[in-house]
Scaffold this motif. Structure first.
Motif, PDB file in Angstrom:
ATOM      1  N   LEU A  30       0.834  -1.207   0.000  1.00 22.25           N
ATOM      2  CA  LEU A  30       0.000   0.000   0.000  1.00 22.25           C
ATOM      3  C   LEU A  30       0.866   1.253   0.000  1.00 22.25           C
ATOM      4  CD1 LEU A  30      -2.847  -0.705   2.578  1.00 22.25           C
ATOM      5  CD2 LEU A  30      -3.112  -0.202   0.150  1.00 22.25           C
ATOM      6  N   ALA A  31       1.924   1.241   0.827  1.00 23.06           N
ATOM      7  CA  ALA A  31       2.791   2.414   0.936  1.00 23.06           C
ATOM      8  C   ALA A  31       3.526   2.664  -0.374  1.00 23.06           C
ATOM      9  CB  ALA A  31       3.797   2.222   2.075  1.00 23.06           C
ATOM     10  N   VAL A  32       3.973   1.578  -1.028  1.00 25.04           N
ATOM     11  CA  VAL A  32       4.723   1.729  -2.273  1.00 25.04           C
ATOM     12  C   VAL A  32       3.798   2.147  -3.414  1.00 25.04           C
ATOM     13  CG1 VAL A  32       6.029   0.450  -4.020  1.00 25.04           C
ATOM     14  CG2 VAL A  32       6.562   0.136  -1.608  1.00 25.04           C
ATOM     15  N   ALA A  33       2.587   1.557  -3.444  1.00 22.86           N
ATOM     16  CA  ALA A  33       1.661   1.877  -4.538  1.00 22.86           C
ATOM     17  C   ALA A  33       1.235   3.340  -4.480  1.00 22.86           C
ATOM     18  CB  ALA A  33       0.432   0.966  -4.463  1.00 22.86           C
ATOM     19  N   GLY A  34       1.092   3.875  -3.289  1.00 24.77           N
ATOM     20  CA  GLY A  34       0.678   5.268  -3.155  1.00 24.77           C
ATOM     21  C   GLY A  34      -0.773   5.467  -3.559  1.00 24.77           C
ATOM     22  N   PHE A  35      -1.206   6.715  -3.520  1.00 24.87           N
ATOM     23  CA  PHE A  35      -2.604   7.010  -3.831  1.00 24.87           C
ATOM     24  C   PHE A  35      -2.734   8.114  -4.864  1.00 24.87           C
ATOM     25  CE2 PHE A  35      -2.608   4.923   0.269  1.00 24.87           C
ATOM     26  CZ  PHE A  35      -3.591   3.968   0.085  1.00 24.87           C
ATOM     27  N   GLU A  36      -1.642   8.380  -5.596  1.00 28.11           N
ATOM     28  CA  GLU A  36      -1.694   9.382  -6.658  1.00 28.11           C
ATOM     29  C   GLU A  36      -2.254   8.732  -7.914  1.00 28.11           C
ATOM     30  OE1 GLU A  36      -0.800  12.647  -6.584  1.00 28.11           O
ATOM     31  OE2 GLU A  36      -0.527  12.423  -4.424  1.00 28.11           O
ATOM     32  N   ASP A  37      -3.268   9.349  -8.515  1.00 27.85           N
ATOM     33  CA  ASP A  37      -3.801   8.807  -9.759  1.00 27.85           C
ATOM     34  C   ASP A  37      -2.796   9.001 -10.887  1.00 27.85           C
ATOM     35  OD1 ASP A  37      -6.124   7.923  -8.721  1.00 27.85           O
ATOM     36  OD2 ASP A  37      -7.324   9.638  -9.350  1.00 27.85           O
ATOM     37  N   PRO A  38      -2.506   7.931 -11.649  1.00 29.42           N
ATOM     38  CA  PRO A  38      -1.640   8.123 -12.815  1.00 29.42           C
ATOM     39  C   PRO A  38      -2.375   8.922 -13.888  1.00 29.42           C
ATOM     40  CG  PRO A  38      -2.536   5.899 -12.787  1.00 29.42           C
ATOM     41  CD  PRO A  38      -2.982   6.566 -11.511  1.00 29.42           C
ATOM     42  N   ALA A  39      -1.626   9.549 -14.782  1.00 29.02           N
ATOM     43  CA  ALA A  39      -2.251  10.334 -15.863  1.00 29.02           C
ATOM     44  C   ALA A  39      -2.703   9.379 -16.961  1.00 29.02           C
ATOM     45  CB  ALA A  39      -1.252  11.343 -16.417  1.00 29.02           C
ATOM     46  N   VAL A  40      -3.957   8.954 -16.915  1.00 32.03           N
ATOM     47  CA  VAL A  40      -4.448   8.002 -17.912  1.00 32.03           C
ATOM     48  C   VAL A  40      -5.314   8.683 -18.964  1.00 32.03           C
ATOM     49  CG1 VAL A  40      -4.328   5.970 -16.447  1.00 32.03           C
ATOM     50  CG2 VAL A  40      -6.376   7.364 -16.437  1.00 32.03           C
ATOM     51  N   GLY A  41      -5.607   9.964 -18.809  1.00 30.79           N
ATOM     52  CA  GLY A  41      -6.333  10.703 -19.834  1.00 30.79           C
ATOM     53  C   GLY A  41      -7.806  10.383 -19.893  1.00 30.79           C
ATOM     54  N   ASP A  42      -8.421  10.660 -21.069  1.00 35.16           N
ATOM     55  CA  ASP A  42      -9.856  10.454 -21.251  1.00 35.16           C
ATOM     56  C   ASP A  42     -10.167   8.960 -21.337  1.00 35.16           C
ATOM     57  OD1 ASP A  42     -10.235  13.177 -21.305  1.00 35.16           O
ATOM     58  OD2 ASP A  42      -9.907  13.283 -23.477  1.00 35.16           O
ATOM     59  N   PRO A  43     -11.478   8.603 -21.187  1.00 36.63           N
ATOM     60  CA  PRO A  43     -11.854   7.198 -21.371  1.00 36.63           C
ATOM     61  C   PRO A  43     -11.350   6.672 -22.719  1.00 36.63           C
ATOM     62  CG  PRO A  43     -13.692   8.445 -20.487  1.00 36.63           C
ATOM     63  CD  PRO A  43     -12.608   9.441 -20.803  1.00 36.63           C
ATOM     64  N   ALA A  44     -10.795   5.450 -22.724  1.00 36.82           N
ATOM     65  CA  ALA A  44     -10.211   4.881 -23.941  1.00 36.82           C
ATOM     66  C   ALA A  44     -11.083   3.747 -24.469  1.00 36.82           C
ATOM     67  CB  ALA A  44      -8.817   4.363 -23.628  1.00 36.82           C
ATOM     68  N   PRO A  45     -11.312   3.686 -25.812  1.00 33.65           N
ATOM     69  CA  PRO A  45     -12.131   2.598 -26.371  1.00 33.65           C
ATOM     70  C   PRO A  45     -11.481   1.242 -26.145  1.00 33.65           C
ATOM     71  CG  PRO A  45     -11.064   3.875 -28.114  1.00 33.65           C
ATOM     72  CD  PRO A  45     -10.781   4.589 -26.838  1.00 33.65           C
ATOM     73  N   VAL A  46     -12.334   0.222 -25.918  1.00 38.37           N
ATOM     74  CA  VAL A  46     -11.804  -1.120 -25.648  1.00 38.37           C
ATOM     75  C   VAL A  46     -12.149  -2.123 -26.746  1.00 38.37           C
ATOM     76  CG1 VAL A  46     -11.821  -0.792 -23.159  1.00 38.37           C
ATOM     77  CG2 VAL A  46     -13.819  -1.792 -24.264  1.00 38.37           C
ATOM     78  N   GLY A  47     -12.837  -1.687 -27.821  1.00 39.29           N
ATOM     79  CA  GLY A  47     -13.063  -2.575 -28.964  1.00 39.29           C
ATOM     80  C   GLY A  47     -14.235  -3.520 -28.825  1.00 39.29           C
ATOM     81  N   SER A  48     -15.154  -3.267 -27.867  1.00 38.61           N
ATOM     82  CA  SER A  48     -16.380  -4.069 -27.796  1.00 38.61           C
ATOM     83  C   SER A  48     -17.546  -3.142 -27.483  1.00 38.61           C
ATOM     84  CB  SER A  48     -16.250  -5.184 -26.761  1.00 38.61           C
ATOM     85  OG  SER A  48     -15.882  -4.655 -25.510  1.00 38.61           O
ATOM     86  N   ASP A  49     -18.771  -3.670 -27.677  1.00 33.23           N
ATOM     87  CA  ASP A  49     -19.957  -2.819 -27.584  1.00 33.23           C
ATOM     88  C   ASP A  49     -20.782  -3.121 -26.340  1.00 33.23           C
ATOM     89  OD1 ASP A  49     -19.227  -1.702 -30.002  1.00 33.23           O
ATOM     90  OD2 ASP A  49     -20.376  -3.184 -31.155  1.00 33.23           O
ATOM     91  N   CYS A  50     -21.541  -2.113 -25.925  1.00 26.56           N
ATOM     92  CA  CYS A  50     -22.408  -2.233 -24.752  1.00 26.56           C
ATOM     93  C   CYS A  50     -23.528  -3.239 -25.033  1.00 26.56           C
ATOM     94  CB  CYS A  50     -23.008  -0.862 -24.434  1.00 26.56           C
ATOM     95  SG  CYS A  50     -24.239  -0.902 -23.124  1.00 26.56           S
ATOM     96  N   PRO A  51     -23.707  -4.256 -24.170  1.00 23.87           N
ATOM     97  CA  PRO A  51     -24.772  -5.228 -24.400  1.00 23.87           C
ATOM     98  C   PRO A  51     -26.172  -4.631 -24.244  1.00 23.87           C
ATOM     99  CG  PRO A  51     -23.652  -5.644 -22.309  1.00 23.87           C
ATOM    100  CD  PRO A  51     -22.894  -4.569 -22.989  1.00 23.87           C
ATOM    101  N   ALA A  52     -26.279  -3.469 -23.588  1.00 29.69           N
ATOM    102  CA  ALA A  52     -27.598  -2.869 -23.378  1.00 29.69           C
ATOM    103  C   ALA A  52     -28.031  -2.003 -24.552  1.00 29.69           C
ATOM    104  CB  ALA A  52     -27.585  -2.044 -22.089  1.00 29.69           C
ATOM    105  N   CYS A  53     -27.094  -1.251 -25.185  1.00 33.15           N
ATOM    106  CA  CYS A  53     -27.503  -0.306 -26.229  1.00 33.15           C
ATOM    107  C   CYS A  53     -26.675  -0.414 -27.502  1.00 33.15           C
ATOM    108  CB  CYS A  53     -27.440   1.129 -25.688  1.00 33.15           C
ATOM    109  SG  CYS A  53     -25.757   1.727 -25.421  1.00 33.15           S
ATOM    110  N   GLY A  54     -25.605  -1.203 -27.507  1.00 31.68           N
ATOM    111  CA  GLY A  54     -24.821  -1.395 -28.721  1.00 31.68           C
ATOM    112  C   GLY A  54     -23.768  -0.330 -28.979  1.00 31.68           C
ATOM    113  N   GLU A  55     -23.694   0.683 -28.130  1.00 34.89           N
ATOM    114  CA  GLU A  55     -22.667   1.715 -28.326  1.00 34.89           C
ATOM    115  C   GLU A  55     -21.295   1.180 -27.918  1.00 34.89           C
ATOM    116  OE1 GLU A  55     -23.046   5.702 -26.979  1.00 34.89           O
ATOM    117  OE2 GLU A  55     -25.246   5.619 -27.001  1.00 34.89           O
ATOM    118  N   PRO A  56     -20.219   1.761 -28.482  1.00 33.91           N
ATOM    119  CA  PRO A  56     -18.879   1.290 -28.100  1.00 33.91           C
ATOM    120  C   PRO A  56     -18.612   1.508 -26.610  1.00 33.91           C
ATOM    121  CG  PRO A  56     -18.773   2.743 -30.010  1.00 33.91           C
ATOM    122  CD  PRO A  56     -20.176   2.844 -29.474  1.00 33.91           C
TER     123      PRO A  56
END
Ligand SMILES: [Zn+2]
Ligand SMILES: [Zn+2]
Length: 224
Positions: A80-106
């Motif tokens: 826990l101490a080594v991992a820390g609690f700072e969020d890495p800079a991961v940017g905006d949501p990234a597409p994962v190449g599959s679609d929503c089972p409820a509405c079909g959107e990416p």
């Protein structure tokens, strides 16, 4: 001494960090001698250093041969101490190449404030899971795969009555949600650490006698 008291003193946090780094680099020989450990923790006075080692009282750091090593509890606290609690800079949501089972959107994956989540543009959010910052340092597809794994693990633990955070006890009861994607869920609170938990019905149903009986009467095996 509890974990807060250990980490409240920088010298003791440095001892955990030094032992974790040594264990990472020398997994077959995780112990450090008193003088090596004192040096790596940056303490000049051996009497003062001895005082801090004594404070661990064998609970997070223990004597191992001629030196000192982390206990299993110490390994967890050091992680826990080594991992820390700072969020890495991961940017905006990234597409994962599959679609929503409820509405079909990416679908896309995001990491924010320690939580990883997969969602579509119509706000169909699949279970969010806590993830340490190093876990988020993956490409989007891998991050989505780990998010799915964490979600399943959390659901299985909660369905089995085990808190996903502290390993304490949770009891869940059915409750309805006002969303079209998850109309019914099982929710509860850990009786030890107080974490609120939720689990989809397909994970709980096989453990509820009335549901198993419902399927049995119709000649169908309950899902495993
Ligand atoms: Zn959707
Ligand atoms: Zn708990």
């Amino acid at each position: 001494m509890d974990a807060f008291e250990v980490l409240a003193e920088e010298t003791r946090a440095d001892v955990l960090r030094a032992l974790a780094a040594h264990q990472r680099d020398h997994p077959g020989d995780p112990a450090l001698s008193f003088s090596d450990l004192r040096e790596r923790a940056g303490v000049a006075d051996s009497g003062n250093f001895n005082y801090h080692l004594g404070k661990f009282d064998g609970r997070f750091v223990q004597q191992a041969g001629d030196g000192y090593a982390l206990t299993p509890r110490g390994v967890r606290l050091a992680a826990l101490a080594v991992a820390g609690f700072e969020d890495p800079a991961v940017g905006d949501p990234a597409p994962v190449g599959s679609d929503c089972p409820a509405c079909g959107e990416p679908l896309s994956v995001s990491y924010d404030e320690g939580m990883v989540a997969v969602a579509c543009g119509s706000d169909h959010v699949f279970p969010r899971s806590f993830m340490q910052p190093p876990g988020a340092d993956r490409d989007p597809d891998d991050l989505a795969r780990v998010a799915s794994l964490l979600g399943r693990q959390t659901a299985e633990r909660v369905a089995a009555g085990v808190c996903p955070v502290c390993d304490g006890c949770v009891d869940v009861a059915p409750s309805t949600l006002d969303t079209e994607l998850v109309p019914l869920t099982y929710t509860g609170t850990c009786t030890d650490c107080g974490t609120p938990v939720g689990v989809p019905p397909e994970f709980v149903a096989p453990t509820v006698p009335a549901v198993v009986a419902f399927w049995y009467e119709r000649g169908v095996d309950a899902p495993q």
